[in-house]
Design a protein around this motif. Structure first.
Motif: not given
Ligand SMILES: [Zn+2]
Length: 154
Positions: A141-154
């Motif tokens: 769940x944490x990894x998914x959250x992290x990659x979603x974050x990168x998708x939006x802000x990366x």
């Protein structure tokens, strides 16, 4: 208490929420046990009766030795299972089956737990595996959250 309830209570007791990283979990275990935790891959482990991981206590730290596996997820699961035992307080004392080849330099009275995954037949093993599965889900769940974050802000 049934096994699910026991695992859930231990999970909630860590107060890490529903998603966290592997490192956050390690930190929580160290804090809980007030000692350092080291995770070491042991190339020799794994070819002996399905042995996957061992939890050893020395006077100053906890050690998790785990078998090599081509699958990072398998490796993680070996370690999570041992962390679950720590959190559940499953230090039963010496395991007479602990093979000497593991750590000839460490006296037998520091040995604690062995995991043979085909023997998930005691209540403690089942609860530990249930808790390890909860950990794995939280880390996913944490990894998914992290990659979603990168998708939006990366
Ligand atoms: Zn176990």
């Amino acid at each position: 208490m049934n096994n699910e309830v026991s695992a859930s209570a231990a999970f909630d007791g860590l107060s890490l929420g529903e998603a966290f990283t592997f490192d956050q979990l390690i930190g929580a275990v160290e804090q809980r046990r007030q000692r350092r935790l080291r995770i070491v891959e042991l190339a020799d482990l794994g070819d002996h009766d399905g042995l996957c991981a061992v939890w050893l206590m020395t006077p100053s730290e906890d050690l998790v030795l785990h078998a090599h596996s081509e699958s990072a997820l398998h490796r993680q699961q070996f370690v999570l299972h041992e962390l679950a035992h720590m959190i559940l307080g499953h230090d039963f004392g010496d395991d007479p089956d602990a093979p000497d080849f593991l750590l000839p330099d460490i006296p037998p009275n520091t040995r604690r737990r062995l995991l043979r995954r085909q023997d998930l037949d005691t209540v403690e093993e089942v609860i530990a595996e249930t808790l390890a599965d909860r950990f794995a889900a939280a880390i996913r769940g944490s990894a998914m959250h992290h990659s979603r974050y990168l998708e939006i802000f990366g």
